[in-house]
Each structure stands twice: as structure tokens, then as C-alpha cells.
Design a protein around this motif. Structure first.
Motif, short mmCIF file in Angstrom:
data_model
loop_
_atom_site.label_atom_id
_atom_site.label_comp_id
_atom_site.label_asym_id
_atom_site.label_seq_id
_atom_site.Cartn_x
_atom_site.Cartn_y
_atom_site.Cartn_z
N THR A 28 0.83 -1.20 0.00
CA THR A 28 0.00 0.00 0.00
C THR A 28 0.87 1.25 0.00
O THR A 28 2.05 1.22 0.35
CB THR A 28 -0.95 0.04 1.21
N VAL A 29 0.26 2.35 -0.42
CA VAL A 29 0.95 3.63 -0.46
C VAL A 29 -0.02 4.71 -0.01
O VAL A 29 -1.19 4.72 -0.42
CB VAL A 29 1.49 3.93 -1.87
N ASP A 30 0.41 5.61 0.87
CA ASP A 30 -0.41 6.70 1.36
C ASP A 30 -0.04 7.99 0.68
O ASP A 30 1.14 8.30 0.47
CB ASP A 30 -0.24 6.86 2.87
N VAL A 31 -1.06 8.77 0.32
CA VAL A 31 -0.86 10.06 -0.34
C VAL A 31 -1.61 11.11 0.46
O VAL A 31 -2.78 10.92 0.82
CB VAL A 31 -1.37 10.01 -1.79
N GLU A 32 -0.94 12.22 0.72
CA GLU A 32 -1.57 13.34 1.42
C GLU A 32 -2.22 14.27 0.40
O GLU A 32 -1.55 14.80 -0.48
CB GLU A 32 -0.54 14.11 2.24
N THR A 33 -3.53 14.45 0.52
CA THR A 33 -4.26 15.36 -0.36
C THR A 33 -4.76 16.54 0.45
O THR A 33 -4.71 16.52 1.70
CB THR A 33 -5.46 14.65 -1.01
N PRO A 34 -5.26 17.60 -0.18
CA PRO A 34 -5.82 18.72 0.57
C PRO A 34 -6.95 18.32 1.51
O PRO A 34 -7.22 19.02 2.50
CB PRO A 34 -6.32 19.66 -0.54
N ASN A 35 -7.63 17.20 1.22
CA ASN A 35 -8.76 16.77 2.05
C ASN A 35 -8.37 15.78 3.14
O ASN A 35 -9.11 15.59 4.10
CB ASN A 35 -9.84 16.13 1.18
N THR A 37 -5.70 11.95 3.99
CA THR A 37 -4.80 10.91 3.50
C THR A 37 -5.58 9.82 2.77
O THR A 37 -6.61 9.34 3.26
CB THR A 37 -4.03 10.28 4.67
N VAL A 38 -5.09 9.44 1.58
CA VAL A 38 -5.70 8.39 0.78
C VAL A 38 -4.71 7.23 0.66
O VAL A 38 -3.52 7.45 0.40
CB VAL A 38 -6.07 8.90 -0.63
N ARG A 39 -5.20 6.02 0.86
CA ARG A 39 -4.34 4.83 0.79
C ARG A 39 -4.67 4.02 -0.45
O ARG A 39 -5.79 3.53 -0.63
CB ARG A 39 -4.51 3.97 2.03
N GLY A 40 -3.70 3.89 -1.34
CA GLY A 40 -3.85 3.08 -2.54
C GLY A 40 -2.95 1.88 -2.53
O GLY A 40 -2.43 1.48 -1.47
N SER A 41 -2.71 1.31 -3.69
CA SER A 41 -1.93 0.07 -3.78
C SER A 41 -0.87 0.19 -4.87
O SER A 41 -1.04 0.92 -5.84
CB SER A 41 -2.85 -1.12 -4.07
N GLY A 71 -7.73 10.84 9.63
CA GLY A 71 -7.22 9.49 9.46
C GLY A 71 -6.94 9.17 8.00
O GLY A 71 -6.70 10.05 7.19
N VAL A 72 -7.02 7.88 7.69
CA VAL A 72 -6.69 7.39 6.34
C VAL A 72 -7.94 6.86 5.65
O VAL A 72 -8.67 6.04 6.22
CB VAL A 72 -5.62 6.28 6.40
N GLN A 73 -8.20 7.34 4.46
CA GLN A 73 -9.31 6.84 3.66
C GLN A 73 -8.77 5.80 2.68
O GLN A 73 -7.94 6.11 1.83
CB GLN A 73 -9.98 7.98 2.90
N GLU A 74 -9.25 4.56 2.81
CA GLU A 74 -8.77 3.51 1.93
C GLU A 74 -9.33 3.69 0.51
O GLU A 74 -10.51 4.00 0.33
CB GLU A 74 -9.16 2.13 2.46
N ALA A 75 -8.48 3.48 -0.48
CA ALA A 75 -8.88 3.54 -1.89
C ALA A 75 -8.36 2.27 -2.56
O ALA A 75 -7.55 2.32 -3.48
CB ALA A 75 -8.32 4.79 -2.54
#
Length: 468
Positions: A28-35, A37-41, A71-75
Motif C-alpha cells: 500500500t501507499v499513502d498520499v496526502e491530499t488537501p482533504n 490521507t488516501v491509501r492506494g496500492s 485518518g486514512v481513507q482507503e482507496a
């Protein structure tokens, strides 16, 4: 329970047999967005973020931008697509798994190379087709792995409301163009957030096919969209299916209310879908427009009246680049839906007699209006390229039909294996030329330019004064 009901069983599920998810063992990889944290793969050479929410909306309400989160929003899995009836173009591919459906369908997918880049990558936003009643920006058919890899771009696929949920005008209840508002909301999210994923918010190309390309044509005239994109690619836009659209929309809405027989604010999804299909029978007006009855209604915000369209396109043209084209035999698959014509088209002796009709309807619905749009944009200052697909696979009666270019860009050999429209095509041959097209599309997204191509299967050239 009939087949349509089975297709929509448990639409509230977040995962089932047709739901695309990251492999369980994918890093997985976490990305910080203006809204937040989004967690992708990380999946091989790709980074994927699936099912990213861009908005929320209640039934028949305009979309509201997604709120920030803690927190982290899973994507890691696709979001559901808008509820829809069974897809009717069986020539496209063999039956596939059906993704989940829900009215809460405000999701997008982001796919890019896993390898970081020294500079932001061009962004290509896919607006799917399906006659404004079918489709999704995700799922198996629109896996963008090949165009991302070959083109070194970031591809975003968007969902938007369809059919009665997105394009049914009923005074005081359902605004006509909610689906267009959804597209604007998704594009605004991309503009605000794509830099966090390595994309260039200053280089966004909209590309779409069929109703998706038609959507982009409408967005060209929507001033609220001006700052959200820089280039457009229109594949097989059915621009000729708009004659008498305003009158048809009113008749369609009246039919729908009569067929539903219930309060559409509270009606269940399945009765609404059945009424959506039933409302299309017995419509008056132009016979081609009746073939795509659910569509943006001119004169209802944000879509301008038809009389203002040309002036608004002329205003916008000088700030964009455009690639516009179609397929030689677009209408062959629609002729196939008429039993007598289908028999004539598949019979060797009578097939030549159906081809003039195919050409005439293709020209009226697709080719001629696309060229008019291209010439209008070019005269008004846009850099415009036009293309035509002439490739006719062996072993099919449809030739260079509607959707024939999709396998060059999307999904893989396993998905397209057995596709009726591809006939006896060898996949390695298809993918070899597909690589040329994928790099051409991505190159256009990067620079606004495309190479001239001319062969018996495909032609592409810049439109200029000598070609008007």
C-alpha cells in the motif's frame, strides 16, 4: 425475480464478484491530499487508487464536494456505479461480471506509474460512454494499465449519474442535467487534488467515447468548466443525436411518471429502472434522437441553449487543443438491432445492400457533425487533429463499428477474448497497433500535437485551412 432484478441484487454491497479490488498482498501507499490521507496500492509497475470519493448527493440533488476527513481513507476497491439496466451491446464482449450499483456512485479511480517522475505527469480524465444509461469509469472494461504504461500518464476514470438519476428533467423535482454537474464536480476534484498523485493540474486532457465524447462536447460550451481542462479527445461522439432534444426530454419525463406510478423521490431503484426503460417506447420526434433519449438537455444550467452553443465554442476554442474522430462503420451495430436488417447484414449476398444505409446513418449521427465541430474549433483558434478508424476485423459483419477502438486502449487480452466484434483477430497484431494509438493519445495529452498517420486501417492528420 427476472434477470434485470438479479443484475441489481444487493446494489448496496461494497464488494462482490464483479468488484475490482487491489490484491490482498499488494503493498500500500499513502498520499496526502488537501482533504486528507488516501491509501492506494502498488500493483507491479502501477499505483492505483480505487473508489476515491469526489462528492456526495441525495437523489435529484446537486453534488456537494467531498468533505475533508481525519485518518486514512482507503482507496483499494472500486466504488459502485450508478444503477442501470442490462447493457445491450452484446457484440462488444462476452458476458462479464457485473459491478455493484448504488445511487451513491460519486467515485473516481486514479492509475499512474509506480515509478516517481521528476516532473508532474499529464493527466487524462476518462468520461465513459453507454448512451447516458450504462457504464462506469472503472471496472474490468476500462482498466487503463496499457495506456498508463505505454504513455507514462496518469488516467482518472469518473463515475456520474445516469438515466433517470442524472438526466431526467421534472419541474420542481429533478433538474435535467445532474449528470453534467457530477462531471463538473469530478473534474473540480481532479484539478484540486491530482498534484498529490503526481499529476499536472496544468495539463489535463478530457477523453471520452460515445456518450462520454458527447459529454465533453457539451462541456466545451460550459463556462464553469473552462479552468478544469486544457485538451480534449472525442471518440465517436454521437453529435447528430440531438435534433429536437428539448421536446423529447419533456415527453420522456411525462412517460416516465406515467410508467412509474409512484413518488419518484421515494421509489425503489428497480421500479425506477423498469420505468426508465419503458418510458422510451412510443416517443415522437427525430428517430436518431429517440435512440439516445437520456442525454443533457440544452437550456438547463449548466448546459447552454442550443442557439448559444456555437458562440460559446468559438469563445473557448483558442485555449484548447482537440483530437476528434470516428469509425468508418459506426452504425452497423445499431442496424443489427433491427431483425430484418440484421439478417440482411449477416447474409453474404445481401450484406452489400445494407452498407449504403450504414454509411448514411454513420455520416448523419457521427461523421458529419464531428467534422463540423472540428472545423468550427479550428476556425476559431484551436489546434485540431482528426482521425478515422477503418479497421475491419476478419470474421465479423460489423466492420469498423462503434466501440471497435476500445480494445486498443483498455483492458487486456483475457477481457477481450471471444469478443464478437473482434472476430478472428490475433491479439498480438491488435496490441501492436494499439501501442501506436496509446502513445499517440498520450503524446497528444502531453503536448497537444500528434503525428500524421495514414494506412488502410487508420488515418490521422492535423486539420487546417486547406482541409476545410
Amino acid at each position: 425475480m427476472d434477470h434485470d432484478d438479479e443484475q441489481l441484487a444487493s446494489p448496496e454491497k461494497t464488494a462482490d464478484a464483479g468488484f475490482q479490488r487491489a490484491p490482498a498482498d499488494a503493498p500500500t501507499v499513502d498520499v496526502e491530499t488537501p482533504n486528507g490521507t488516501v491509501r492506494g496500492s502498488i500493483e507491479g509497475a502501477l499505483r492505483r487508487f480505487r473508489g476515491v470519493r469526489y462528492a456526495t448527493a441525495a437523489r435529484f440533488e446537486p453534488p456537494v464536494a467531498a468533505a475533508p476527513w481525519e485518518g486514512v481513507q482507503e482507496a483499494l476497491g472500486d466504488g459502485p456505479m450508478c444503477p442501470q439496466p442490462r447493457f445491450g451491446m452484446t457484440m462488444l464482449a462476452l458476458p462479464k461480471r457485473i459491478p455493484p450499483m448504488a445511487e451513491d456512485c460519486f467515485f473516481l479511480n486514479i492509475t499512474g506509474p509506480a515509478e516517481p517522475s521528476e516532473s508532474p505527469r499529464p493527466v487524462m480524465v476518462w468520461v465513459h460512454g453507454g448512451a447516458y444509461v450504462n457504464g462506469s469509469g472503472s471496472g474490468e472494461i476500462y482498466d487503463p494499465s496499457r495506456i498508463v504504461t505505454d504513455g507514462d500518464v496518469i488516467v482518472v476514470g469518473i463515475n456520474y449519474r445516469l438515466g433517470v438519476f442524472g438526466f431526467l428533467p421534472i419541474d420542481g423535482v429533478a433538474p435535467a442535467n445532474l449528470g453534467v454537474l457530477d462531471q463538473l464536480a469530478a473534474l473540480d476534484w481532479v484539478k484540486q487534488n491530482i498534484a498529490s498523485f503526481g499529476g499536472d493540474p496544468g495539463n489535463i486532457t478530457l477523453f471520452g467515447q460515445s456518450a462520454g465524447a458527447d459529454s465533453i462536447a457539451h462541456l466545451l460550451a460550459v463556462t464553469e468548466a473552462d479552468h478544469l481542462y486544457h485538451r480534449v479527445i472525442l471518440q465517436s461522439a454521437p453529435l447528430g443525436l440531438s435534433v429536437g432534444r428539448e421536446a423529447l426530454a419533456a415527453e420522456l419525463s411525462a412517460n416516465f411518471l406515467a410508467k412509474l406510478g409512484d413518488d419518484l423521490r421515494t421509489a425503489a431503484v428497480l421500479p425506477m429502472l423498469h420505468a426508465q426503460v419503458a418510458a422510451t417506447t412510443g416517443l415522437s420526434g427525430d428517430f436518431l434522437t429517440r435512440g439516445m433519449p437520456y442525454a443533457p438537455t440544452p437550456g438547463v444550467w449548466p448546459v447552454p441553449p442550443s442557439a448559444e452553443w456555437h458562440a460559446l465554442l468559438e469563445r473557448r476554442a483558442g485555449q484548447i487543443d482537440a483530437l476528434i474522430g470516428s469509425n468508418r462503420d459506426e452504425f452497423s451495430v445499431f442496424i443489427d438491432s433491427v431483425p430484418a436488417l440484421r439478417r440482411a447484414q449477416t447474409a453474404r449476398l445481401s450484406r452489400p445492400f445494407t452498407r449504403p444505409l450504414t454509411y448514411a446513418l454513420t455520416r448523419r449521427a457521427f461523421t458529419a457533425p464531428a467534422l463540423r465541430l472540428a472545423r468550427l474549433l479550428e476556425r476559431s483558434g484551436a489546434t485540431v487533429f482528426t482521425y478515422r478508424v477503418d479497421w475491419r476485423p476478419a470474421g465479423t459483419p460489423w466492420g469498423a463499428c462503434h466501440c471497435i477502438e476500445l480494445p486498443f486502449f483498455w483492458a487486456d487480452e483475457q477481457f477481450w477474448r471471444g469478443s464478437p466484434m473482434l472476430g478472428d483477430t490475433d491479439w498480438s497484431d491488435l496490441d501492436r497497433f494499439g501501442r501506436v494509438l496509446r502513445r499517440t493519445w498520450a503524446g497528444f495529452a502531453r503536448t497537444g500535437r500528434a503525428p500524421e498517420i495514414s494506412n488502410p486501417n487508420f488515418s490521422l492528420a492535423r486539420l487546417g485551412p486547406g482541409l476545410r
